[in-house]
Design a protein around this motif. Structure first.
Motif, short mmCIF file in Angstrom:
data_model
loop_
_atom_site.label_atom_id
_atom_site.label_comp_id
_atom_site.label_asym_id
_atom_site.label_seq_id
_atom_site.Cartn_x
_atom_site.Cartn_y
_atom_site.Cartn_z
N ILE A 1 53.87 48.36 35.77
CA ILE A 1 52.82 48.30 36.80
C ILE A 1 53.06 49.53 37.70
O ILE A 1 53.96 49.52 38.52
CB ILE A 1 52.94 47.03 37.66
N PRO A 2 52.26 50.58 37.55
CA PRO A 2 52.49 51.78 38.35
C PRO A 2 52.32 51.50 39.85
O PRO A 2 51.59 50.58 40.23
CB PRO A 2 51.42 52.75 37.86
N PRO A 3 52.98 52.29 40.70
CA PRO A 3 52.80 52.13 42.15
C PRO A 3 51.33 52.27 42.53
O PRO A 3 50.61 53.11 41.97
CB PRO A 3 53.60 53.31 42.72
N ALA A 4 50.89 51.43 43.47
CA ALA A 4 49.48 51.39 43.84
C ALA A 4 48.96 52.75 44.30
O ALA A 4 47.80 53.09 44.05
CB ALA A 4 49.27 50.33 44.92
N ALA A 5 49.80 53.55 44.95
CA ALA A 5 49.33 54.80 45.54
C ALA A 5 49.36 55.98 44.58
O ALA A 5 48.83 57.04 44.88
CB ALA A 5 50.17 55.12 46.78
N ASP A 6 49.97 55.80 43.42
CA ASP A 6 50.16 56.94 42.51
C ASP A 6 48.99 57.10 41.54
O ASP A 6 48.28 56.15 41.25
CB ASP A 6 51.41 56.71 41.64
N MET A 7 48.87 58.30 40.98
CA MET A 7 48.04 58.46 39.80
C MET A 7 48.75 57.73 38.67
O MET A 7 49.96 57.85 38.50
CB MET A 7 47.92 59.94 39.44
N VAL A 8 47.97 56.97 37.88
CA VAL A 8 48.61 56.11 36.89
C VAL A 8 49.05 56.85 35.63
O VAL A 8 50.00 56.44 34.95
CB VAL A 8 47.68 54.94 36.48
N GLU A 9 48.35 57.96 35.31
CA GLU A 9 48.57 58.58 33.99
C GLU A 9 50.01 58.96 33.71
O GLU A 9 50.53 58.70 32.62
CB GLU A 9 47.64 59.79 33.81
N PRO A 10 50.73 59.60 34.68
CA PRO A 10 52.13 59.94 34.37
C PRO A 10 52.99 58.71 34.08
O PRO A 10 53.90 58.77 33.24
CB PRO A 10 52.62 60.65 35.64
N GLN B 1 60.04 44.87 31.21
CA GLN B 1 59.30 45.52 32.30
C GLN B 1 60.11 46.69 32.85
O GLN B 1 61.30 46.55 33.16
CB GLN B 1 59.02 44.53 33.44
N VAL B 2 59.46 47.84 32.97
CA VAL B 2 60.11 49.05 33.47
C VAL B 2 59.48 49.42 34.81
O VAL B 2 58.26 49.52 34.93
CB VAL B 2 59.97 50.22 32.46
N ASN B 3 60.31 49.62 35.80
CA ASN B 3 59.86 49.98 37.15
C ASN B 3 59.70 51.50 37.19
O ASN B 3 60.51 52.22 37.75
CB ASN B 3 60.90 49.48 38.15
N THR B 4 58.60 51.97 36.58
CA THR B 4 58.44 53.42 36.37
C THR B 4 58.36 54.19 37.69
O THR B 4 58.70 55.37 37.73
CB THR B 4 57.17 53.73 35.55
N GLY B 5 57.91 53.53 38.76
CA GLY B 5 57.83 54.20 40.05
C GLY B 5 59.11 54.06 40.88
O GLY B 5 59.17 54.55 42.00
N GLU B 6 60.11 53.40 40.31
CA GLU B 6 61.39 53.15 41.01
C GLU B 6 61.17 52.60 42.41
O GLU B 6 61.78 53.04 43.38
CB GLU B 6 62.26 54.43 41.02
N GLU B 7 60.25 51.62 42.51
CA GLU B 7 59.96 51.00 43.81
C GLU B 7 60.97 49.88 44.08
O GLU B 7 61.15 49.00 43.25
CB GLU B 7 58.54 50.41 43.79
N PRO B 8 61.59 49.90 45.26
CA PRO B 8 62.65 48.92 45.54
C PRO B 8 62.15 47.47 45.51
O PRO B 8 62.88 46.57 45.09
CB PRO B 8 63.14 49.28 46.96
#
Ligand SMILES: *Cc1c(COP(=O)(O)O)cnc(C)c1O
Length: 228
Positions: free
Chosen positions: A165-174, A127-134
């Protein structure tokens, strides 16, 4: 009342259409029906409709319902898609066929030890925390390559794919595009591409466009959850 059979069929149609638009073979996209919070009574109609691949996010919850369901449907494949504590490694290896949430050396080692002890090989995703969410699980993007190398070279684990799992507030595509690029970079020469576990009810079609091999779809099949 939500008709799960119709909902499942609709999701499968959308998956096939998204794969066709992306010029990908529909069988290269695996639908994981995420049954967390739903009991055996809600899951049985989905099994009866032919679905065999399911995802759960908690080991204890899955242990409470899946052994009985598996007795009736022995060809079920179960994927753990939620965070794992090392004291649950034994139960997780015994029950699941794949784990999508390998994200630290302690868990990687605990899973390797249990797979050896039980003589069982699971498909493992990092699992990669692509949004770097703490608050979110997953290895940080900048540490992913080193972590995958550690799993492969020191711990002796085969890594089947990456999950995000992309951050809920972000656009997912990036986020999806980033994960796909990282998977390309981490592919071993002569080996098949890494699998990509990405996309949920709201965004599985974009995930398929960007290369998802495993989409994790819960509410679009089972309806809304009362608990998160
Ligand atoms: C709950 C969950 C899903 C499914 O979410 P839906 O929006 O209901 O499709 C997918 N992935 C993970 C990791 C989950 O915990």
């Amino acid at each position: 009342m939500n008709d799960v059979r119709a909902a499942l069929a609709a999701v499968k149609d959308k998956i096939a259409a998204a794969a066709a638009r992306a010029e990908r073979a529909p069988e290269d996209v695996h639908l994981i029906a995420v049954s967390k919070t739903f009991d055996g009574g809600a899951i049985t109609p989905v099994l009866a409709a032919g679905q065999r691949l399911f995802g759960e996010n908690r080991v204890q919850e899955a242990l409470a319902k899946w052994p009985a369901l598996k007795a009736d449907y022995p060809d079920v494949e179960l994927h753990l898609i939620g965070p794992l504590q090392s004291n649950k490694a034994k139960d997780a290896v015994a029950l699941f066929d794949a784990i999508h949430t390998i994200d630290r050396p302690k868990i990687a080692r605990a899973i390797a030890k249990e797979m050896a002890a039980q003589g069982k090989r699971l498909r493992l995703f990092v699992q990669v925390n692509t949004g770097e969410e703490p608050q979110k699980a997953g290895v940080m993007p900048g540490e992913a390559a080193a972590f995958v190398a550690l799993c492969r070279d020191e711990i002796g684990l085969e890594i089947a794919g990456l999950m995000a799992i992309p951050p809920a507030a972000d656009m997912v595509e990036p986020h999806f595009a980033f994960l796909a690029k990282l998977a390309d970079e981490l592919r071993l020469p002569g080996e098949p591409p890494l699998a990509l576990s990405m996309g949920m009810s709201a965004d599985y079609e974009s995930a398929i466009h960007l290369g998802a091999t495993h989409v994790r779809v819960g509410s679009a099949i089972f309806g809304g959850r009362i608990l998160a």
